[in-house]
Scaffold this motif. Structure first.
Motif, PDB file in Angstrom:
ATOM      1  N   CYS A 177      29.197 104.088  -5.372  1.00 21.11           N
ATOM      2  CA  CYS A 177      28.809 103.991  -3.958  1.00 21.11           C
ATOM      3  C   CYS A 177      29.622 102.863  -3.324  1.00 21.11           C
ATOM      4  CB  CYS A 177      27.316 103.695  -3.829  1.00 21.11           C
ATOM      5  SG  CYS A 177      26.259 104.804  -4.803  1.00 21.11           S
ATOM      6  N   TYR A 178      30.284 103.146  -2.219  1.00 20.74           N
ATOM      7  CA  TYR A 178      31.113 102.098  -1.632  1.00 20.74           C
ATOM      8  C   TYR A 178      31.167 102.198  -0.112  1.00 20.74           C
ATOM      9  CZ  TYR A 178      34.768 105.751  -1.812  1.00 20.74           C
ATOM     10  OH  TYR A 178      35.498 106.911  -1.672  1.00 20.74           O
ATOM     11  N   ASP A 179      31.656 101.120   0.478  1.00 20.83           N
ATOM     12  CA  ASP A 179      31.775 100.997   1.925  1.00 20.83           C
ATOM     13  C   ASP A 179      33.022 101.762   2.373  1.00 20.83           C
ATOM     14  OD1 ASP A 179      32.212 100.197   4.563  1.00 20.83           O
ATOM     15  OD2 ASP A 179      31.495  98.160   4.219  1.00 20.83           O
ATOM     16  N   LYS A 180      32.822 102.965   2.852  1.00 17.40           N
ATOM     17  CA  LYS A 180      33.956 103.815   3.222  1.00 17.40           C
ATOM     18  C   LYS A 180      34.693 103.272   4.442  1.00 17.40           C
ATOM     19  CE  LYS A 180      36.578 107.449   2.975  1.00 17.40           C
ATOM     20  NZ  LYS A 180      37.579 107.572   1.868  1.00 17.40           N
ATOM     21  N   ARG A 181      33.969 102.701   5.377  1.00 14.75           N
ATOM     22  CA  ARG A 181      34.610 102.144   6.565  1.00 14.75           C
ATOM     23  C   ARG A 181      35.554 101.013   6.181  1.00 14.75           C
ATOM     24  NH1 ARG A 181      33.976  98.185  10.520  1.00 14.75           N
ATOM     25  NH2 ARG A 181      34.531  98.895  12.622  1.00 14.75           N
ATOM     26  N   ALA A 182      35.103 100.125   5.290  1.00 15.35           N
ATOM     27  CA  ALA A 182      35.955  99.018   4.840  1.00 15.35           C
ATOM     28  C   ALA A 182      37.182  99.548   4.100  1.00 15.35           C
ATOM     29  CB  ALA A 182      35.156  98.084   3.939  1.00 15.35           C
ATOM     30  N   HIS A 187      42.976 100.670   3.882  1.00 16.85           N
ATOM     31  CA  HIS A 187      44.000 101.713   3.766  1.00 16.85           C
ATOM     32  C   HIS A 187      44.994 101.641   4.924  1.00 16.85           C
ATOM     33  CE1 HIS A 187      45.320 105.769   5.118  1.00 16.85           C
ATOM     34  NE2 HIS A 187      45.600 105.956   3.849  1.00 16.85           N
ATOM     35  N   ASN A 188      44.481 101.433   6.129  1.00 17.31           N
ATOM     36  CA  ASN A 188      45.337 101.432   7.311  1.00 17.31           C
ATOM     37  C   ASN A 188      46.306 100.260   7.354  1.00 17.31           C
ATOM     38  OD1 ASN A 188      44.167 103.790   8.190  1.00 17.31           O
ATOM     39  ND2 ASN A 188      42.873 102.832   9.738  1.00 17.31           N
ATOM     40  N   PRO A 193      51.913 103.736  10.573  1.00 14.35           N
ATOM     41  CA  PRO A 193      50.979 104.017  11.673  1.00 14.35           C
ATOM     42  C   PRO A 193      50.697 105.504  11.880  1.00 14.35           C
ATOM     43  CG  PRO A 193      52.505 102.299  12.318  1.00 14.35           C
ATOM     44  CD  PRO A 193      52.971 102.794  10.984  1.00 14.35           C
ATOM     45  N   LEU A 194      51.659 106.352  11.535  1.00 13.49           N
ATOM     46  CA  LEU A 194      51.475 107.796  11.701  1.00 13.49           C
ATOM     47  C   LEU A 194      50.415 108.350  10.755  1.00 13.49           C
ATOM     48  CD1 LEU A 194      55.205 108.951  12.022  1.00 13.49           C
ATOM     49  CD2 LEU A 194      53.501 108.823  13.846  1.00 13.49           C
ATOM     50  N   HIS A 195      50.157 107.632   9.651  1.00 16.02           N
ATOM     51  CA  HIS A 195      49.244 108.133   8.634  1.00 16.02           C
ATOM     52  C   HIS A 195      47.932 107.352   8.571  1.00 16.02           C
ATOM     53  CE1 HIS A 195      53.348 109.237   6.863  1.00 16.02           C
ATOM     54  NE2 HIS A 195      52.848 110.313   7.437  1.00 16.02           N
ATOM     55  N   LYS A 196      47.686 106.546   9.598  1.00 13.92           N
ATOM     56  CA  LYS A 196      46.429 105.800   9.618  1.00 13.92           C
ATOM     57  C   LYS A 196      45.256 106.736   9.867  1.00 13.92           C
ATOM     58  CE  LYS A 196      48.121 101.248  11.002  1.00 13.92           C
ATOM     59  NZ  LYS A 196      48.006 100.150  11.983  1.00 13.92           N
ATOM     60  N   SER A 197      44.122 106.420   9.255  1.00 11.71           N
ATOM     61  CA  SER A 197      42.900 107.194   9.447  1.00 11.71           C
ATOM     62  C   SER A 197      42.062 106.550  10.543  1.00 11.71           C
ATOM     63  CB  SER A 197      42.094 107.247   8.150  1.00 11.71           C
ATOM     64  OG  SER A 197      42.841 107.854   7.112  1.00 11.71           O
ATOM     65  N   GLU A 198      41.317 107.365  11.241  1.00  9.22           N
ATOM     66  CA  GLU A 198      40.450 106.843  12.299  1.00  9.22           C
ATOM     67  C   GLU A 198      39.318 106.024  11.687  1.00  9.22           C
ATOM     68  OE1 GLU A 198      37.700 108.438  16.037  1.00  9.22           O
ATOM     69  OE2 GLU A 198      38.856 109.849  14.795  1.00  9.22           O
ATOM     70  N   VAL A 199      39.106 104.822  12.202  1.00  7.59           N
ATOM     71  CA  VAL A 199      38.049 103.945  11.697  1.00  7.59           C
ATOM     72  C   VAL A 199      36.749 104.250  12.445  1.00  7.59           C
ATOM     73  CG1 VAL A 199      37.283 101.569  11.357  1.00  7.59           C
ATOM     74  CG2 VAL A 199      39.719 102.140  11.150  1.00  7.59           C
ATOM     75  N   GLU A 201      33.206 103.798  14.214  1.00  8.35           N
ATOM     76  CA  GLU A 201      32.636 102.658  14.914  1.00  8.35           C
ATOM     77  C   GLU A 201      31.345 102.175  14.262  1.00  8.35           C
ATOM     78  OE1 GLU A 201      32.109 103.832  18.927  1.00  8.35           O
ATOM     79  OE2 GLU A 201      34.250 104.134  19.343  1.00  8.35           O
ATOM     80  N   TYR A 202      30.806 102.962  13.376  1.00  6.76           N
ATOM     81  CA  TYR A 202      29.524 102.681  12.737  1.00  6.76           C
ATOM     82  C   TYR A 202      29.730 102.519  11.234  1.00  6.76           C
ATOM     83  CZ  TYR A 202      30.641 107.610  12.857  1.00  6.76           C
ATOM     84  OH  TYR A 202      31.332 108.793  12.810  1.00  6.76           O
ATOM     85  N   PRO A 203      28.769 101.946  10.523  1.00 13.75           N
ATOM     86  CA  PRO A 203      28.887 101.853   9.063  1.00 13.75           C
ATOM     87  C   PRO A 203      28.969 103.243   8.434  1.00 13.75           C
ATOM     88  CG  PRO A 203      27.115 100.453   9.867  1.00 13.75           C
ATOM     89  CD  PRO A 203      27.525 101.318  11.024  1.00 13.75           C
ATOM     90  N   ARG A 204      29.746 103.357   7.393  1.00 11.79           N
ATOM     91  CA  ARG A 204      29.828 104.617   6.642  1.00 11.79           C
ATOM     92  C   ARG A 204      29.839 104.301   5.157  1.00 11.79           C
ATOM     93  NH1 ARG A 204      34.157 108.944   8.354  1.00 11.79           N
ATOM     94  NH2 ARG A 204      32.510 109.289   9.902  1.00 11.79           N
ATOM     95  N   MET A 205      28.945 104.897   4.423  1.00 12.62           N
ATOM     96  CA  MET A 205      28.854 104.714   2.975  1.00 12.62           C
ATOM     97  C   MET A 205      29.239 106.017   2.291  1.00 12.62           C
ATOM     98  SD  MET A 205      25.406 103.987   0.702  1.00 12.62           S
ATOM     99  CE  MET A 205      24.638 105.487   1.333  1.00 12.62           C
ATOM    100  N   ARG A 206      29.945 105.911   1.204  1.00 11.99           N
ATOM    101  CA  ARG A 206      30.257 107.100   0.397  1.00 11.99           C
ATOM    102  C   ARG A 206      29.535 107.004  -0.942  1.00 11.99           C
ATOM    103  NH1 ARG A 206      35.924 110.193  -0.022  1.00 11.99           N
ATOM    104  NH2 ARG A 206      35.027 110.866   1.980  1.00 11.99           N
ATOM    105  N   ILE A 207      28.854 108.077  -1.306  1.00  9.09           N
ATOM    106  CA  ILE A 207      28.211 108.194  -2.610  1.00  9.09           C
ATOM    107  C   ILE A 207      28.991 109.239  -3.389  1.00  9.09           C
ATOM    108  CG2 ILE A 207      26.079 108.694  -3.856  1.00  9.09           C
ATOM    109  CD1 ILE A 207      24.561 108.114  -1.258  1.00  9.09           C
TER     110      ILE A 207
END
Length: 324
Positions: A177-182, A187-188, A193-199, A201-207
């Motif tokens: 389980c990790y902080d996907k937003r972080a 990663h960015n 810049p062409l391959h950056k992912s959209e960050v 605006e809210y917390p996102r966790m991945r399980i």
């Protein structure tokens, strides 16, 4: 509906996706030599880079375009290994992230164009690893209590954000389980810049459930839902009840937050442990967004998308399971 403790935004869990897939497969010896020769050539080209392995002598990463080669943070590549160091490994191994690289790219770019090899060979291979992930918006890891029966190991790590491991990472199944937003922010900083992912605006966790099933590809469709045993509760401290019970419960909860519930209960005898476990699960609020059965339906959809190209029967009569 649950909401984040810092905002009024609802907590939302998204259907499961396949985040990594690794398959080993056999080919005749002469074909293995041709694949090895081609991989050695690939690493000299703009779209390739070498990739070592403890189990194979020859390996390469095949990138979807030459700009991605310098971006080590991205998983938008297809990794192929061959010439096993030991007889008990199959002739070749292919790995990719289906959420970043389409199976069409694996089949037609990596196998057909680059390796001149039929992708259908993978169908008779063995799935050595498959990672299944669920993203949850508007919640932080440290707000939650995780419990998986029989999973004793529990580890917290901090890199771009908090990562929590449940279960031994050398086993056939564990949770991450990790902080996907972080992770996206980190990663960015490392990519074009062409391959950056959209960050978000809210917390996102991945399980993430990391599985090493060692199954034939069609058998993976029947993999038991790995999220079903995982219980998730929202932390809150007990304020009522018997003083001693409350004290023990509070102590278990404080320790469970950082060491895991199994470790927190380890100092008690079996009877006391079972009693406290019931109290912990009853005292902590259930997460209405955590419905493993519903979330798992996404796995079936992703499996069938990949199966259309891996399964030779699917290419002539639709999904194999519908063929007579």
């Amino acid at each position: 509906m649950s909401s984040n403790i810092y905002t009024s935004s609802p907590v939302t869990a998204h259907s499961a996706i396949i985040d990594k897939l690794a398959i080993t497969f056999d080919v005749p010896d002469f074909q293995m030599q041709l694949i090895a020769k081609r991989l050695k050539e690939v690493v000299q080209e703009k779209f390739g880079s070498p990739c070592g392995s403890p189990n194979y002598r020859v390996g390469a990463k095949i990138w979807l375009n030459e700009h991605l080669v310098k971006e080590k943070a991205t998983s938008s590549c297809i990794t192929v290994h061959t010439q096993p160091k030991h007889d008990y490994h199959k002739a070749c191994r292919v790995e990719w992230n289906p959420s970043k690289v389409s199976t069409d790219d694996v089949a037609f770019i990596a196998f057909e164009d680059v390796l001149n090899t039929d992708f259908a060979l993978v169908y008779d291979g063995t799935v050595n690893r498959i990672d299944v992930a669920v993203d949850v918006d508007n919640v932080m890891i440290d707000e939650l209590l995780f419990f998986a029966p029989k999973f004793q190991l529990f580890e917290n790590r901090f890199k771009s954000g908090l990562t929590r491991y449940i279960g031994g990472r050398s086993g056939n199944r564990y949770y991450c389980c990790y902080d996907k937003r972080a992770q996206i922010i980190e990663h960015n900083t490392q990519v074009n810049p062409l391959h950056k992912s959209e960050v978000p605006e809210y917390p996102r966790m991945r399980i993430e459930a990391v599985l090493r099933p060692k199954l034939w590809w069609p058998e993976c469709r029947e993999i038991p839902n790995p999220f079903a045993p995982l219980k998730i509760r929202r932390f809150n401290c007990p304020t009522t009840g018997d003083k001693k019970e409350c004290t023990d419960l509070a102590m278990v909860l404080r320790l469970a937050r950082y060491e895991g519930l199994n470790a927190a209960l380890a100092i008690y005898d079996t009877k006391r442990k079972q009693r406290l476990l019931r109290q912990v699960l009853q005292s902590q609020r259930e997460c209405d967004w955590w419905d493993p059965t519903t979330l798992w339906t996404g796995f079936e959809e992703r499996f069938l998308e990949i199966d259309k190209l891996i399964n030779p029967a699917s290419q002539t009569c639709g999904i194999a399971v519908n063929c007579n």
